[in-house]
Design a protein around this motif. Structure first.
Motif, PDB file in Angstrom:
ATOM      1  N   VAL A  44       1.004  -1.234   0.055  1.00 53.32           N
ATOM      2  CA  VAL A  44      -0.010  -0.046   0.050  1.00 53.32           C
ATOM      3  C   VAL A  44       0.899   1.300  -0.055  1.00 53.32           C
ATOM      4  CG1 VAL A  44      -1.691   1.349   1.341  1.00 53.32           C
ATOM      5  CG2 VAL A  44      -2.090  -1.145   1.158  1.00 53.32           C
ATOM      6  N   LYS A  45       1.876   1.228   0.708  1.00 51.31           N
ATOM      7  CA  LYS A  45       2.527   2.558   1.018  1.00 51.31           C
ATOM      8  C   LYS A  45       3.398   2.773  -0.378  1.00 51.31           C
ATOM      9  CE  LYS A  45       3.754   2.468   6.069  1.00 51.31           C
ATOM     10  NZ  LYS A  45       3.294   4.091   6.360  1.00 51.31           N
ATOM     11  N   LYS A  46       3.810   1.623  -1.000  1.00 53.61           N
ATOM     12  CA  LYS A  46       4.523   2.006  -2.358  1.00 53.61           C
ATOM     13  C   LYS A  46       3.615   2.802  -3.333  1.00 53.61           C
ATOM     14  CE  LYS A  46       7.322  -2.102  -2.284  1.00 53.61           C
ATOM     15  NZ  LYS A  46       7.593  -3.533  -2.793  1.00 53.61           N
ATOM     16  N   MET A  47       2.430   2.917  -3.161  1.00 54.46           N
ATOM     17  CA  MET A  47       1.550   3.471  -4.100  1.00 54.46           C
ATOM     18  C   MET A  47       1.262   5.035  -3.672  1.00 54.46           C
ATOM     19  SD  MET A  47      -1.889   0.991  -4.836  1.00 54.46           S
ATOM     20  CE  MET A  47      -1.886   0.388  -3.104  1.00 54.46           C
ATOM     21  N   PHE A  48       1.926   5.470  -2.572  1.00 52.88           N
ATOM     22  CA  PHE A  48       1.893   6.957  -2.005  1.00 52.88           C
ATOM     23  C   PHE A  48       2.954   7.696  -2.683  1.00 52.88           C
ATOM     24  CE2 PHE A  48      -0.226   4.953   1.708  1.00 52.88           C
ATOM     25  CZ  PHE A  48      -1.430   5.296   1.264  1.00 52.88           C
ATOM     26  N   GLY A  49       2.855   8.335  -3.932  1.00 56.07           N
ATOM     27  CA  GLY A  49       3.768   9.089  -4.672  1.00 56.07           C
ATOM     28  C   GLY A  49       3.786  10.520  -4.263  1.00 56.07           C
ATOM     29  N   TYR A  50       2.870  10.804  -3.244  1.00 53.71           N
ATOM     30  CA  TYR A  50       2.507  12.311  -2.995  1.00 53.71           C
ATOM     31  C   TYR A  50       2.611  12.276  -1.562  1.00 53.71           C
ATOM     32  CZ  TYR A  50       1.109  11.668  -7.833  1.00 53.71           C
ATOM     33  OH  TYR A  50       0.820  11.307  -9.283  1.00 53.71           O
ATOM     34  N   LYS A  51       3.030  13.525  -1.170  1.00 53.05           N
ATOM     35  CA  LYS A  51       2.986  14.012   0.299  1.00 53.05           C
ATOM     36  C   LYS A  51       1.503  13.692   0.674  1.00 53.05           C
ATOM     37  CE  LYS A  51       7.003  16.983   0.071  1.00 53.05           C
ATOM     38  NZ  LYS A  51       7.392  18.205   0.607  1.00 53.05           N
ATOM     39  N   THR A  52       1.063  13.674   1.970  1.00 52.80           N
ATOM     40  CA  THR A  52      -0.326  13.427   2.359  1.00 52.80           C
ATOM     41  C   THR A  52      -1.216  14.489   1.759  1.00 52.80           C
ATOM     42  OG1 THR A  52       1.010  12.849   4.621  1.00 52.80           O
ATOM     43  CG2 THR A  52      -1.414  13.354   4.568  1.00 52.80           C
ATOM     44  N   ALA A  53      -0.864  15.682   1.909  1.00 48.23           N
ATOM     45  CA  ALA A  53      -2.086  16.799   1.518  1.00 48.23           C
ATOM     46  C   ALA A  53      -1.679  17.184   0.178  1.00 48.23           C
ATOM     47  CB  ALA A  53      -2.061  17.660   2.644  1.00 48.23           C
ATOM     48  N   GLU A  54      -0.818  16.839  -0.582  1.00 39.82           N
ATOM     49  CA  GLU A  54      -0.223  17.482  -1.874  1.00 39.82           C
ATOM     50  C   GLU A  54      -1.242  17.759  -2.850  1.00 39.82           C
ATOM     51  OE1 GLU A  54       3.093  16.718  -5.322  1.00 39.82           O
ATOM     52  OE2 GLU A  54       3.203  15.555  -3.400  1.00 39.82           O
ATOM     53  N   ILE A  55      -2.159  16.507  -2.837  1.00 36.29           N
ATOM     54  CA  ILE A  55      -3.357  16.693  -3.930  1.00 36.29           C
ATOM     55  C   ILE A  55      -4.163  17.600  -3.605  1.00 36.29           C
ATOM     56  CG2 ILE A  55      -4.997  15.511  -5.446  1.00 36.29           C
ATOM     57  CD1 ILE A  55      -2.091  14.595  -5.641  1.00 36.29           C
ATOM     58  N   SER A  56      -4.629  17.806  -2.497  1.00 37.77           N
ATOM     59  CA  SER A  56      -5.512  18.764  -1.978  1.00 37.77           C
ATOM     60  C   SER A  56      -5.161  20.380  -2.203  1.00 37.77           C
ATOM     61  CB  SER A  56      -6.121  18.711  -0.569  1.00 37.77           C
ATOM     62  OG  SER A  56      -6.811  17.432  -0.387  1.00 37.77           O
ATOM     63  N   GLU A  57      -3.743  20.397  -1.985  1.00 36.81           N
ATOM     64  CA  GLU A  57      -2.770  21.796  -2.063  1.00 36.81           C
ATOM     65  C   GLU A  57      -2.973  22.095  -3.594  1.00 36.81           C
ATOM     66  OE1 GLU A  57       0.655  20.903  -0.025  1.00 36.81           O
ATOM     67  OE2 GLU A  57      -0.019  21.123   1.966  1.00 36.81           O
ATOM     68  N   ARG A  58      -2.743  21.086  -4.313  1.00 34.61           N
ATOM     69  CA  ARG A  58      -2.876  21.236  -5.831  1.00 34.61           C
ATOM     70  C   ARG A  58      -3.951  21.864  -6.224  1.00 34.61           C
ATOM     71  NH1 ARG A  58       0.135  16.648  -9.217  1.00 34.61           N
ATOM     72  NH2 ARG A  58       2.063  16.483  -8.375  1.00 34.61           N
ATOM     73  N   ALA A  59      -5.138  21.277  -5.786  1.00 35.88           N
ATOM     74  CA  ALA A  59      -6.528  21.652  -6.115  1.00 35.88           C
ATOM     75  C   ALA A  59      -6.902  23.117  -5.834  1.00 35.88           C
ATOM     76  CB  ALA A  59      -7.520  20.698  -5.423  1.00 35.88           C
ATOM     77  N   ARG A  60      -6.512  23.423  -4.695  1.00 41.50           N
ATOM     78  CA  ARG A  60      -6.508  24.854  -4.053  1.00 41.50           C
ATOM     79  C   ARG A  60      -5.955  25.704  -4.876  1.00 41.50           C
ATOM     80  NH1 ARG A  60      -6.779  22.191   1.174  1.00 41.50           N
ATOM     81  NH2 ARG A  60      -4.618  22.342   1.353  1.00 41.50           N
ATOM     82  N   PHE A  61      -4.336  25.361  -5.134  1.00 41.45           N
ATOM     83  CA  PHE A  61      -3.656  26.498  -5.892  1.00 41.45           C
ATOM     84  C   PHE A  61      -4.406  26.517  -7.511  1.00 41.45           C
ATOM     85  CE2 PHE A  61      -0.365  26.926  -9.023  1.00 41.45           C
ATOM     86  CZ  PHE A  61       0.529  28.403  -8.667  1.00 41.45           C
ATOM     87  N   MET A  62      -4.723  25.411  -7.911  1.00 39.10           N
ATOM     88  CA  MET A  62      -5.346  25.536  -9.399  1.00 39.10           C
ATOM     89  C   MET A  62      -6.515  26.242  -9.297  1.00 39.10           C
ATOM     90  SD  MET A  62      -4.459  21.671 -10.364  1.00 39.10           S
ATOM     91  CE  MET A  62      -4.931  21.521 -11.965  1.00 39.10           C
ATOM     92  N   ASP A  63      -7.150  26.082  -8.270  1.00 36.63           N
ATOM     93  CA  ASP A  63      -8.655  26.873  -8.178  1.00 36.63           C
ATOM     94  C   ASP A  63      -8.200  28.379  -8.222  1.00 36.63           C
ATOM     95  OD1 ASP A  63     -11.312  27.000  -7.880  1.00 36.63           O
ATOM     96  OD2 ASP A  63     -11.111  28.102  -5.801  1.00 36.63           O
TER      97      ASP A  63
END
Length: 203
Positions: free
Chosen positions: A66-85
């Protein structure tokens, strides 16, 4: 009658000696049986603990997958979404006449990716957190096994092992679903993100 008395005494001594021999033999047999029983008990205990150790090894293996699938930091995707918005909000004020059809196509793709990140970001974070909780749960179970706390409680061990195994499967399935979706748009995000951000200068 007098001569028979010594014979009687000799006979009694002989029987008494035999009785001691029999008792000694019985005592030896009992001791041997006790030793065999103790050895068997230890062997059984070792087998049980070995079985439980192999189970915890299985849990570690599945958790690492499972851990091998985590290619991003814990909140990285949510932070990207906010920046992109924030980028998309600024682009609302861009002059349409200064945007080419290719620019508009990139903005459309950027918008789609932002929605994906916004929807999957919190779920990705949740998967990371759940995997960390499982790490400590498996660690605690492994420690309890090594300390012998489950040696006479195999049923309790199987119950806890089953609970963790089911939780791991749930996290594995959820993580696979989420990371596959995120990884699908990652190349596009990396390619168009710098270009879309530059468009904000055409306000």
């Amino acid at each position: 009658p007098a001569p028979e008395f010594p014979y009687f005494c000799i006979l009694m001594l002989h029987l008494t000696h035999k009785s001691f021999q029999i008792k000694a033999i019985i005592a030896g047999i009992v001791t041997f049986c006790f030793m065999i029983s103790a050895c068997t008990g230890n062997k059984k205990q070792d087998d049980v603990r070995s079985y439980m150790s192999s189970c915890t090894d299985t849990l570690w293996l599945e958790l690492n997958q499972v851990k091998k699938m985590f290619g991003y930091k814990t909140a990285e995707i949510s932070e990207r979404a906010r920046f992109m918005d924030s980028i998309l909000q600024r682009l609302k004020f861009a002059d349409p006449s200064r945007l080419s059809s290719q620019d508009m196509s990139k903005i459309t793709q950027y918008t789609s990716i932002q929605r994906i990140y916004k929807g999957f970001g919190p779920k990705y974070t949740e998967c990371v957190v759940n995997s960390e909780e499982l790490f400590f749960d498996v660690k605690a179970l492994e420690k309890a096994v090594k300390q012998g706390k489950y040696d006479s409680k195999l049923k309790d061990f199987k119950s806890e092992y089953g609970r963790l195994r089911n939780k791991l499967r749930e996290v594995n399935e959820e993580t696979t679903l989420i990371t596959d979706r995120i990884n699908t748009v990652e190349p596009t995000f990396q390619r168009i993100s710098p270009e879309v951000e530059k468009l904000t200068g055409r306000e």
